[in-house]
Design a protein around this motif. Structure first.
Motif, PDB file in Angstrom:
ATOM      1  N   GLY A 151       1.378   1.946 -22.057  1.00  0.00           N
ATOM      2  CA  GLY A 151       2.747   1.495 -21.441  1.00  0.00           C
ATOM      3  C   GLY A 151       2.760   2.154 -20.160  1.00  0.00           C
ATOM      4  N   TRP A 152       4.096   2.411 -19.582  1.00  0.00           N
ATOM      5  CA  TRP A 152       4.281   3.002 -18.260  1.00  0.00           C
ATOM      6  C   TRP A 152       5.472   3.911 -18.405  1.00  0.00           C
ATOM      7  N   THR A 153       6.334   3.524 -19.087  1.00  0.00           N
ATOM      8  CA  THR A 153       7.739   4.371 -19.471  1.00  0.00           C
ATOM      9  C   THR A 153       7.563   5.331 -20.433  1.00  0.00           C
ATOM     10  N   PHE A 154       7.576   6.602 -19.934  1.00  0.00           N
ATOM     11  CA  PHE A 154       7.625   7.944 -20.514  1.00  0.00           C
ATOM     12  C   PHE A 154       8.211   8.817 -19.775  1.00  0.00           C
ATOM     13  N   GLU A 155       9.259   9.552 -19.997  1.00  0.00           N
ATOM     14  CA  GLU A 155       9.934  10.450 -19.379  1.00  0.00           C
ATOM     15  C   GLU A 155       9.303  11.645 -18.939  1.00  0.00           C
ATOM     16  N   PRO A 156       8.352  12.283 -19.774  1.00  0.00           N
ATOM     17  CA  PRO A 156       8.078  13.400 -19.185  1.00  0.00           C
ATOM     18  C   PRO A 156       6.790  13.118 -18.394  1.00  0.00           C
ATOM     19  N   TRP A 157       6.404  11.947 -18.215  1.00  0.00           N
ATOM     20  CA  TRP A 157       5.424  11.662 -17.077  1.00  0.00           C
ATOM     21  C   TRP A 157       5.941  11.737 -15.510  1.00  0.00           C
ATOM     22  N   ARG A 158       7.536  11.641 -15.478  1.00  0.00           N
ATOM     23  CA  ARG A 158       8.098  11.864 -14.347  1.00  0.00           C
ATOM     24  C   ARG A 158       8.324  13.166 -13.713  1.00  0.00           C
ATOM     25  N   GLY A 159       7.308  13.444 -12.442  1.00  0.00           N
ATOM     26  CA  GLY A 159       7.385  14.835 -11.998  1.00  0.00           C
ATOM     27  C   GLY A 159       6.162  15.327 -12.385  1.00  0.00           C
ATOM     28  N   VAL A 160       5.359  14.759 -13.180  1.00  0.00           N
ATOM     29  CA  VAL A 160       4.095  15.219 -13.661  1.00  0.00           C
ATOM     30  C   VAL A 160       2.943  14.311 -12.962  1.00  0.00           C
ATOM     31  N   PHE A 161       3.137  13.045 -13.646  1.00  0.00           N
ATOM     32  CA  PHE A 161       2.179  11.750 -13.063  1.00  0.00           C
ATOM     33  C   PHE A 161       2.956  11.139 -11.936  1.00  0.00           C
ATOM     34  N   TYR A 162       4.246  10.646 -12.579  1.00  0.00           N
ATOM     35  CA  TYR A 162       5.019   9.977 -11.213  1.00  0.00           C
ATOM     36  C   TYR A 162       5.698  11.147 -10.156  1.00  0.00           C
ATOM     37  N   PRO A 163       5.492  10.588  -8.978  1.00  0.00           N
ATOM     38  CA  PRO A 163       6.280  11.646  -7.993  1.00  0.00           C
ATOM     39  C   PRO A 163       7.794  11.774  -8.311  1.00  0.00           C
ATOM     40  N   ASP A 164       8.229  12.903  -7.910  1.00  0.00           N
ATOM     41  CA  ASP A 164       9.849  12.996  -8.003  1.00  0.00           C
ATOM     42  C   ASP A 164      10.526  11.920  -7.071  1.00  0.00           C
ATOM     43  N   GLY A 165      11.496  11.256  -7.632  1.00  0.00           N
ATOM     44  CA  GLY A 165      12.255  10.503  -6.889  1.00  0.00           C
ATOM     45  C   GLY A 165      11.666   8.991  -7.255  1.00  0.00           C
ATOM     46  N   LEU A 166      10.665   8.810  -7.515  1.00  0.00           N
ATOM     47  CA  LEU A 166      10.226   7.215  -7.875  1.00  0.00           C
ATOM     48  C   LEU A 166      11.134   6.775  -8.765  1.00  0.00           C
ATOM     49  N   ARG A 167      11.508   5.648  -8.512  1.00  0.00           N
ATOM     50  CA  ARG A 167      12.540   4.463  -9.050  1.00  0.00           C
ATOM     51  C   ARG A 167      11.585   4.329 -10.532  1.00  0.00           C
ATOM     52  N   GLN A 168      12.451   4.030 -11.591  1.00  0.00           N
ATOM     53  CA  GLN A 168      11.880   3.867 -12.757  1.00  0.00           C
ATOM     54  C   GLN A 168      11.398   2.145 -12.711  1.00  0.00           C
ATOM     55  N   LYS A 169      12.003   1.446 -11.908  1.00  0.00           N
ATOM     56  CA  LYS A 169      11.508   0.146 -11.756  1.00  0.00           C
ATOM     57  C   LYS A 169      10.217  -0.139 -11.028  1.00  0.00           C
ATOM     58  N   ASP A 170       9.717   1.083 -10.302  1.00  0.00           N
ATOM     59  CA  ASP A 170       8.504   0.995  -9.413  1.00  0.00           C
ATOM     60  C   ASP A 170       7.260   1.633 -10.426  1.00  0.00           C
ATOM     61  N   GLU A 171       7.818   2.132 -11.637  1.00  0.00           N
ATOM     62  CA  GLU A 171       6.802   2.986 -12.192  1.00  0.00           C
ATOM     63  C   GLU A 171       5.428   1.925 -12.690  1.00  0.00           C
ATOM     64  N   LEU A 172       5.712   0.785 -12.873  1.00  0.00           N
ATOM     65  CA  LEU A 172       4.340  -0.033 -13.428  1.00  0.00           C
ATOM     66  C   LEU A 172       3.559  -0.038 -12.171  1.00  0.00           C
ATOM     67  N   ALA A 173       4.188  -0.521 -11.027  1.00  0.00           N
ATOM     68  CA  ALA A 173       3.289  -0.698  -9.750  1.00  0.00           C
ATOM     69  C   ALA A 173       2.571   0.522  -9.656  1.00  0.00           C
TER      70      ALA A 173
END
Length: 246
Positions: A11-33
């Protein structure tokens, strides 16, 4: 010609990835991209629990670059049943929900069976006959994830090979690590990432997975997903494997 090795996560929606894999401030709708920019595949679990709309698949396809593929987990109503040979209606509903909207972004369909499901040669043969080879003009590839030791049987491997279905190799503490025959592609689910390891697996383990993937790519496409285990480490593990494959 060697196959392509695709590496991803679940998948791509997993809250603990925010700030670890996904940069801070990335919109949730942009996570798949973002996943599409950094990895080469993802395994969709939402399709296991419920039907999606054709427009949803189309939007997923638009979010990722050329070459990226989605492995789609089949509905539990197809696989979590006492008599698998009676799954025809559920299978038809699943494959016709709109997965064709993924186009060339459609990877294998993952048919996952419960750990309590034991191998019954006649029933499993009947189930495999129900799996379509195409839907809407799009070719389908099937991968079978079995979790009971009774499937470690030459009869099961022969059935899978005869219909061109890959047998999923699982790196897991409790499930058998069954290696299937060459059917033109292979599928790995790597489920022992550890929280105390920044890349989930050690560098030596990542190198071993890379070697295994290279070897199997001589026979066709390879799909490797870091799933479960210490899930927060899955993206780092996938990125480390991509680097090791370069």
């Amino acid at each position: 010609m060697a196959g392509r090795i695709r590496v991803g996560i679940g998948g791509w929606t997993f809250e603990p990835w925010r700030g670890v894999f996904y940069p801070d401030g990335l919109r949730q709708k942009d996570e798949l991209a973002y996943v599409g920019q950094h990895l080469t595949a993802t395994e969709v679990n939402a399709t296991y629990y419920g039907t999606q709309k054709p427009a949803t698949f189309a939007n997923w396809a638009k979010a990722v670059p050329d070459g990226f593929q989605f492995a789609i987990k089949a509905s539990r109503f197809c696989t979590n049943r006492r008599v698998l040979g009676e799954a025809g209606e559920s299978i038809a509903k699943f494959v016709n929900q709109g997965i064709v909207e993924l186009g060339d972004r459609l990877g294998p369909i993952l048919w996952q069976f419960m750990p309590t499901k034991q191998f019954d040669v006649d029933d499993f043969a009947a189930f495999l006959k129900l799996l379509p080879t195409h839907v809407g003009g799009v070719a389908l590839r099937h991968a079978l994830e079995v979790r009971h030791e009774s499937f470690d049987d030459p009869a099961f491997l022969a059935l899978a090979q005869n219909v061109g279905a890959a047998v999923v190799f699982a790196d897991h503490d409790d499930y058998p690590a069954i290696k299937g025959h060459d059917v033109g592609f292979s599928y790995h689910r790597l489920m022992r990432t550890r929280d105390d390891e920044p890349t989930g697996y050690t560098a030596e383990e990542i190198a071993a997975w890379a070697s295994m993937a290279r070897e199997q790519s001589a026979k066709g496409d390879v799909f490797a997903f870091f799933i479960s285990g210490a899930k927060v480490r899955a993206p780092a593990a996938a990125e480390a494997l991509i680097v090791a494959l370069r």
